[in-house]
Scaffold this motif. Structure first.
Motif, short mmCIF file in Angstrom:
data_model
loop_
_atom_site.label_atom_id
_atom_site.label_comp_id
_atom_site.label_asym_id
_atom_site.label_seq_id
_atom_site.Cartn_x
_atom_site.Cartn_y
_atom_site.Cartn_z
N VAL A 254 3.23 4.79 -1.42
CA VAL A 254 4.24 5.70 -1.95
C VAL A 254 5.32 4.90 -2.67
CG1 VAL A 254 6.02 7.38 -1.30
CG2 VAL A 254 3.80 7.40 -0.15
N THR A 255 5.73 5.39 -3.85
CA THR A 255 6.80 4.75 -4.61
C THR A 255 7.98 5.70 -4.72
OG1 THR A 255 5.17 3.50 -5.89
CG2 THR A 255 7.39 3.65 -6.81
N ILE A 256 9.16 5.17 -4.33
CA ILE A 256 10.41 5.93 -4.38
C ILE A 256 11.46 5.01 -4.99
CG2 ILE A 256 12.12 7.23 -3.05
CD1 ILE A 256 10.00 7.25 -0.74
N LEU A 257 12.02 5.40 -6.14
CA LEU A 257 13.05 4.60 -6.82
C LEU A 257 12.65 3.13 -6.93
CD1 LEU A 257 16.43 5.99 -5.40
CD2 LEU A 257 15.37 6.45 -7.61
N ASP A 258 11.50 2.87 -7.47
CA ASP A 258 11.00 1.50 -7.69
C ASP A 258 10.75 0.71 -6.41
OD1 ASP A 258 11.03 1.89 -10.47
OD2 ASP A 258 13.13 1.27 -10.60
N GLN A 259 10.75 1.37 -5.26
CA GLN A 259 10.39 0.71 -4.01
C GLN A 259 9.05 1.27 -3.56
OE1 GLN A 259 13.48 0.40 -0.93
NE2 GLN A 259 14.91 1.27 -2.41
N THR A 260 8.16 0.40 -3.12
CA THR A 260 6.83 0.82 -2.71
C THR A 260 6.68 0.65 -1.20
OG1 THR A 260 5.95 0.18 -4.86
CG2 THR A 260 4.36 0.45 -3.08
N PHE A 261 6.12 1.68 -0.58
CA PHE A 261 5.91 1.69 0.87
C PHE A 261 4.45 2.00 1.14
CE2 PHE A 261 10.21 3.07 -0.05
CZ PHE A 261 10.96 2.22 0.73
#
Length: 150
Positions: A112-119
């Protein structure tokens, strides 16, 4: 052990000086770090957090807080999105969603990508039951603040 995350609601956030508490019977103690067996001498007796955790009407002080989105991985596979703005969430499975209020995202089998952060999700083995739930109490009241003439 209870991990408290205060959220930004309409530009305000509850003013609390601790994030971790333990609850034993009807007593609540502030903690400085995660612990399995906690020995605390710092009881919490305020009318905000204490009242929330004991299901009484809380009286909380709030402070102004910027409406900047905050993305925090609570634990592997669980992400807190604290926002009042439109945030696009995309995943490697081809799904897209826009959220504009505080949201907890549970990642199961996609990246999952949220605001250029990937989890991503990585299975963890645990023998403890964990609960991740929003804490809803009765509508909290802000005490009247009076200026002194001194």
């Amino acid at each position: 052990m209870i991990n408290l995350e205060a959220l930004n609601i309409n530009g305000s956030i509850i003013d609390t000086h601790f994030q971790l508490v333990t609850k034993s019977h009807e007593k609540i103690y502030a903690q400085s770090s995660l612990c399995d067996i906690c020995e605390s001498s710092n009881p919490v007796n305020d009318e905000c957090i204490f009242n929330m955790l004991t299901h009484m009407p809380p009286k909380c002080h709030t402070i102004r807080h910027k409406n900047t989105p905050r993305i925090k991985e609570i634990k592997k596979g669980i992400v807190l999105i604290d926002t009042n703005e439109d945030i696009l969430i995309t995943d490697s499975c081809g799904e897209k969603r826009v959220v504009n209020s505080p949201t907890i995202a549970e990642i199961t089998n996609c990246t999952v990508t949220i605001l250029d952060q990937t989890f991503s999700y990585a299975p963890q083995i645990t023998f403890k039951t964990e609960y991740l739930a929003p804490l809803y109490a009765k509508m909290f009241q802000q005490p009247n603040l009076m200026k002194s003439n001194s």
